[in-house]
Design an enzyme around this catalytic site. Structure first.
Site, PDB file in Angstrom:
ATOM      1  N   SER A 185      -5.990  16.617  -7.896  1.00 46.06           N
ATOM      2  CA  SER A 185      -6.516  16.349  -9.231  1.00 46.06           C
ATOM      3  C   SER A 185      -7.188  17.585  -9.799  1.00 46.06           C
ATOM      4  O   SER A 185      -7.746  18.411  -9.053  1.00 46.06           O
ATOM      5  CB  SER A 185      -7.548  15.222  -9.105  1.00 46.06           C
TER       6      SER A 185
ATOM      7  N   TYR B  51     -15.030  10.915  -4.725  1.00 40.79           N
ATOM      8  CA  TYR B  51     -13.580  10.898  -4.963  1.00 40.79           C
ATOM      9  C   TYR B  51     -13.044  12.328  -5.057  1.00 40.79           C
ATOM     10  O   TYR B  51     -12.089  12.700  -4.373  1.00 40.79           O
ATOM     11  CB  TYR B  51     -13.255  10.127  -6.255  1.00 40.79           C
TER      12      TYR B  51
ATOM     13  N   LYS C 271     -10.418  14.826  -2.553  1.00 42.85           N
ATOM     14  CA  LYS C 271      -9.249  15.624  -2.958  1.00 42.85           C
ATOM     15  C   LYS C 271      -9.405  17.074  -2.482  1.00 42.85           C
ATOM     16  O   LYS C 271      -8.471  17.675  -1.954  1.00 42.85           O
ATOM     17  CB  LYS C 271      -9.074  15.589  -4.479  1.00 42.85           C
TER      18      LYS C 271
HETATM   19  P1  NAD Z   1      -3.125   3.819  -8.168  1.00 42.82           P
HETATM   20  O1  NAD Z   1      -4.369   3.220  -7.635  1.00 42.82           O
HETATM   21  O2  NAD Z   1      -2.420   3.121  -9.279  1.00 42.82           O
HETATM   22  O3  NAD Z   1      -2.074   4.021  -6.973  1.00 42.82           O
HETATM   23  C1  NAD Z   1      -2.461   4.265  -5.637  1.00 42.82           C
HETATM   24  C2  NAD Z   1      -1.653   3.325  -4.750  1.00 42.82           C
HETATM   25  O4  NAD Z   1      -2.007   3.565  -3.392  1.00 42.82           O
HETATM   26  C3  NAD Z   1      -1.942   1.853  -5.041  1.00 42.82           C
HETATM   27  O5  NAD Z   1      -0.730   1.144  -5.172  1.00 42.82           O
HETATM   28  C4  NAD Z   1      -2.724   1.391  -3.813  1.00 42.82           C
HETATM   29  O6  NAD Z   1      -2.501   0.024  -3.526  1.00 42.82           O
HETATM   30  C5  NAD Z   1      -2.190   2.326  -2.728  1.00 42.82           C
HETATM   31  N1  NAD Z   1      -3.116   2.571  -1.621  1.00 42.82           N
HETATM   32  C6  NAD Z   1      -4.397   2.996  -1.673  1.00 42.82           C
HETATM   33  N2  NAD Z   1      -4.890   3.116  -0.424  1.00 42.82           N
HETATM   34  C7  NAD Z   1      -3.904   2.763   0.430  1.00 42.82           C
HETATM   35  C8  NAD Z   1      -3.790   2.697   1.840  1.00 42.82           C
HETATM   36  N3  NAD Z   1      -4.833   2.967   2.638  1.00 42.82           N
HETATM   37  N4  NAD Z   1      -2.621   2.329   2.394  1.00 42.82           N
HETATM   38  C9  NAD Z   1      -1.549   2.031   1.599  1.00 42.82           C
HETATM   39  N5  NAD Z   1      -1.591   2.087   0.263  1.00 42.82           N
HETATM   40  C10 NAD Z   1      -2.753   2.444  -0.321  1.00 42.82           C
HETATM   41  O7  NAD Z   1      -3.444   5.331  -8.573  1.00 42.82           O
HETATM   42  P2  NAD Z   1      -2.570   6.367  -9.376  1.00 42.82           P
HETATM   43  O8  NAD Z   1      -3.202   6.590 -10.684  1.00 42.82           O
HETATM   44  O9  NAD Z   1      -1.146   6.015  -9.309  1.00 42.82           O
HETATM   45  O10 NAD Z   1      -2.848   7.655  -8.509  1.00 42.82           O
HETATM   46  C11 NAD Z   1      -1.995   8.063  -7.446  1.00 42.82           C
HETATM   47  C12 NAD Z   1      -2.614   9.264  -6.737  1.00 42.82           C
HETATM   48  O11 NAD Z   1      -2.820  10.298  -7.695  1.00 42.82           O
HETATM   49  C13 NAD Z   1      -3.979   8.972  -6.122  1.00 42.82           C
HETATM   50  O12 NAD Z   1      -4.078   9.679  -4.920  1.00 42.82           O
HETATM   51  C14 NAD Z   1      -4.943   9.516  -7.157  1.00 42.82           C
HETATM   52  O13 NAD Z   1      -6.164   9.902  -6.579  1.00 42.82           O
HETATM   53  C15 NAD Z   1      -4.175  10.727  -7.661  1.00 42.82           C
HETATM   54  N6  NAD Z   1      -4.602  11.122  -9.007  1.00 42.82           N
HETATM   55  C16 NAD Z   1      -4.603  10.195 -10.020  1.00 42.82           C
HETATM   56  C17 NAD Z   1      -5.029  10.559 -11.287  1.00 42.82           C
HETATM   57  C18 NAD Z   1      -5.080   9.556 -12.415  1.00 42.82           C
HETATM   58  O14 NAD Z   1      -5.752   9.805 -13.403  1.00 42.82           O
HETATM   59  N7  NAD Z   1      -4.376   8.435 -12.335  1.00 42.82           N
HETATM   60  C19 NAD Z   1      -5.443  11.871 -11.540  1.00 42.82           C
HETATM   61  C20 NAD Z   1      -5.411  12.796 -10.494  1.00 42.82           C
HETATM   62  C21 NAD Z   1      -4.978  12.399  -9.228  1.00 42.82           C
HETATM   63  C1  UD1 Z   2     -11.421  11.272 -15.040  1.00 42.46           C
HETATM   64  C2  UD1 Z   2     -12.107  11.383 -13.717  1.00 42.46           C
HETATM   65  C3  UD1 Z   2     -11.556  12.568 -12.966  1.00 42.46           C
HETATM   66  C4  UD1 Z   2     -10.044  12.472 -12.839  1.00 42.46           C
HETATM   67  C5  UD1 Z   2      -9.461  12.363 -14.245  1.00 42.46           C
HETATM   68  C6  UD1 Z   2      -7.961  12.263 -14.170  1.00 42.46           C
HETATM   69  C7  UD1 Z   2     -14.321  10.455 -14.265  1.00 42.46           C
HETATM   70  C8  UD1 Z   2     -15.770  10.761 -14.422  1.00 42.46           C
HETATM   71  N1  UD1 Z   2     -13.544  11.513 -13.962  1.00 42.46           N
HETATM   72  O1  UD1 Z   2     -11.784  12.383 -15.775  1.00 42.46           O
HETATM   73  O2  UD1 Z   2     -12.106  12.643 -11.683  1.00 42.46           O
HETATM   74  O3  UD1 Z   2      -9.517  13.603 -12.205  1.00 42.46           O
HETATM   75  O4  UD1 Z   2     -10.019  11.219 -14.889  1.00 42.46           O
HETATM   76  O5  UD1 Z   2      -7.432  11.243 -14.869  1.00 42.46           O
HETATM   77  O6  UD1 Z   2     -13.883   9.306 -14.357  1.00 42.46           O
HETATM   78  N2  UD1 Z   2     -14.314   8.862 -22.737  1.00 42.46           N
HETATM   79  C9  UD1 Z   2     -14.971   8.191 -23.735  1.00 42.46           C
HETATM   80  N3  UD1 Z   2     -15.119   6.835 -23.636  1.00 42.46           N
HETATM   81  C10 UD1 Z   2     -14.620   6.117 -22.574  1.00 42.46           C
HETATM   82  C11 UD1 Z   2     -13.938   6.819 -21.549  1.00 42.46           C
HETATM   83  C12 UD1 Z   2     -13.819   8.185 -21.655  1.00 42.46           C
HETATM   84  O7  UD1 Z   2     -15.439   8.798 -24.694  1.00 42.46           O
HETATM   85  O8  UD1 Z   2     -14.802   4.884 -22.529  1.00 42.46           O
HETATM   86  C13 UD1 Z   2     -14.125  10.325 -22.856  1.00 42.46           C
HETATM   87  C14 UD1 Z   2     -14.735  11.133 -21.721  1.00 42.46           C
HETATM   88  O9  UD1 Z   2     -16.042  11.497 -22.032  1.00 42.46           O
HETATM   89  C15 UD1 Z   2     -13.773  12.334 -21.677  1.00 42.46           C
HETATM   90  C16 UD1 Z   2     -12.431  11.744 -22.101  1.00 42.46           C
HETATM   91  O10 UD1 Z   2     -12.730  10.555 -22.795  1.00 42.46           O
HETATM   92  O11 UD1 Z   2     -14.147  13.299 -22.629  1.00 42.46           O
HETATM   93  C17 UD1 Z   2     -11.516  11.431 -20.939  1.00 42.46           C
HETATM   94  O12 UD1 Z   2     -12.215  10.602 -20.012  1.00 42.46           O
HETATM   95  P1  UD1 Z   2     -11.477   9.953 -18.736  1.00 42.46           P
HETATM   96  O13 UD1 Z   2     -10.238   9.264 -19.170  1.00 42.46           O
HETATM   97  O14 UD1 Z   2     -12.482   9.158 -17.983  1.00 42.46           O
HETATM   98  O15 UD1 Z   2     -11.000  11.206 -17.883  1.00 42.46           O
HETATM   99  P2  UD1 Z   2     -11.861  12.457 -17.315  1.00 42.46           P
HETATM  100  O16 UD1 Z   2     -13.274  12.359 -17.674  1.00 42.46           O
HETATM  101  O17 UD1 Z   2     -11.143  13.678 -17.695  1.00 42.46           O
END
Ligand code: NAD
Ligand code: UD1
Length: 338
Positions: free
Chosen positions: A125, A150, A154
């Site tokens: 991330s 969290y 990472k």
């Molecule tokens: P998500 O929660 O939708 O998907 C994660 C999946 O992993 C889920 O289906 C959950 O059931 C499964 N899971 C969790 N722990 C498990 C375990 N111990 N054994 C088996 N399955 C397990 O999340 P996502 O948004 O799809 O994110 C996927 C990956 O990308 C994660 O590692 C997350 O940290 C990373 N990531 C997500 C974002 C974001 O904003 N969505 C941003 C940066 C990184």
């Molecule tokens: C979040 C996570 C970050 C992750 C990233 C990826 C937090 C604190 N951080 O970051 O670890 O890597 O998502 O998807 O959750 N905002 C509002 N109102 C809301 C929600 C958000 O104004 O109800 C604003 C926030 O201040 C920010 C922007 O929207 O400026 C995006 O917020 P968000 O979607 O939570 O993502 P990140 O803060 O970038």
């Protein structure tokens, strides 16, 4: 040749499985549904018209993971999405986050090594950069100070993967640092649907537009940005999913190595840009109220994605309008049954 996808029923995992199946890859999904639902697997099959193997398993379960690799000798690479990802929850439950994300990854890596599968793509991330006060993050800036458990998981997993590679350079490791994934599959059948009150911006906007929540709280309008609200690099989840295909293709060619790539568009948008674009392209209202800053937030977080373009031939192609349209298409079906 199969790709094992941990967390393949989740938001990003499910979109990636669709793209892998579309490209003709054989896929094996492992998920314990801690943050997803079994129906998603059927939706993937409906969208692609293809079948794939599935194991309901926790990646922490050593015996089960061993069994999966023993039964599937054709696994060539792993894409590792499985993890817990809620920032606020991680502050309240750090041990659960370290256990699931770090210990889970260690079980996975140990099992892979035992079965001589040494190729992995890891979901990292942008949070690992911390706040370095630059307009765009390049991979060579290195990791900054993480602000929650969290993010620390990472950063720690990235370090574990680096140490693993330095101990045995037969490994092929690709770390992908995602910026802010939003949007949904064109069909409106796959998308992000967090339980309860969402923490992230787009899921919150979707619930406000659907009338499930009253208004959006905009966290601060006194940042040093064009309209005072925070700016982020929002990326369509399908572009993000496609980045994993480029990573797998590159790894198939290079065979070994350790690389890190940002996956973002390189174009930052403010909270109000998102609200305005969402209203405009979808013809709906998103009432909002300006509130205090959210602790730990930074003004701007944006990728320099040029390394992924140069080395993997990947570029995000979907614009903000499409992200907002696809998010709403999914939300309408989900919340309004349309
Ligand atoms: P998500 O929660 O939708 O998907 C994660 C999946 O992993 C889920 O289906 C959950 O059931 C499964 N899971 C969790 N722990 C498990 C375990 N111990 N054994 C088996 N399955 C397990 O999340 P996502 O948004 O799809 O994110 C996927 C990956 O990308 C994660 O590692 C997350 O940290 C990373 N990531 C997500 C974002 C974001 O904003 N969505 C941003 C940066 C990184
Ligand atoms: C979040 C996570 C970050 C992750 C990233 C990826 C937090 C604190 N951080 O970051 O670890 O890597 O998502 O998807 O959750 N905002 C509002 N109102 C809301 C929600 C958000 O104004 O109800 C604003 C926030 O201040 C920010 C922007 O929207 O400026 C995006 O917020 P968000 O979607 O939570 O993502 P990140 O803060 O970038």
């Amino acid at each position: 040749m199969s790709i094992l996808v941990t967390g393949g029923a989740g938001f990003i995992g499910s979109h990636t499985v669709v793209e892998l199946l579309d490209k003709g890859y054989d896929v094996i999904v492992v998920d314990n549904f801690v943050n997803s639902k079994p129906e998603t697997l059927d939706i993937i099959k409906d969208i692609t018209g293809k079948d794939f193997k599935f194991y309901e398993a926790d990646i922490l379960d050593k015996e089960k993971m061993d069994e999966i690799f023993t039964e599937n000798k054709d696994i060539t690479s792993v894409i590792h999405f499985a993890g817990l990802k809620a920032v606020g929850e991680s502050v309240e439950m750090p041990l659960e986050y370290y256990q699931n994300n770090i210990a889970g990854t260690l079980v996975l890596l140990n099992t892979m090594r035992k079965h001589n599968i040494k190729s992995i793509v890891f979901s990292s991330s942008a949070t690992v950069y911390g706040d370095q006060g630059v307009p765009k993050y390049t991979e060579d800036l290195g990791r900054g100070k993480t602000t929650n458990p969290y993010g620390t998981t990472k950063a720690m997993i990235e370090k574990i993967l680096e140490d693993l590679y330095f101990s045995d350079n037969q490994w092929n490791i690709c770390i992908l640092r995602y910026f802010n994934p939003i949007g949904a599959h064109k069909s409106g059948l796959l998308g992000e649907d967090p339980q309860g009150i969402p923490n992230n911006l787009m899921p919150y906007i979707m619930k406000v537009a659907a009338g499930e929540l009253d208004h959006l709280n905009v966290f601060g309008n006194d940042y040093d940005t064009k309209d005072g609200t925070g700016m982020r690099d929002y990326i369509h989840v399908v572009d993000l999913a496609l980045g994993h295909i480029n990573a797998i293709e590159k790894m198939e060619k290079t065979k070994k190595g350790l690389s890190v790539y940002n996956l973002g568009t390189g174009n930052p948008y403010s909270v109000l840009d998102l609200v305005n674009t969402f209203e405009k392209v979808n013809g709906v209202k998103v009432p909002y109220v300006i509130t205090d800053r959210r602790p730990g937030d930074i003004a701007v977080c944006c990728a320099d994605p040029s390394k992924a373009n140069k080395e993997m031939g990947w570029r995000a192609e979907r614009e903000l309008e499409e992200m907002c349209r696809d998010s709403w298409n999914f939300a309408e079906k989900r919340y309004k049954g349309m």
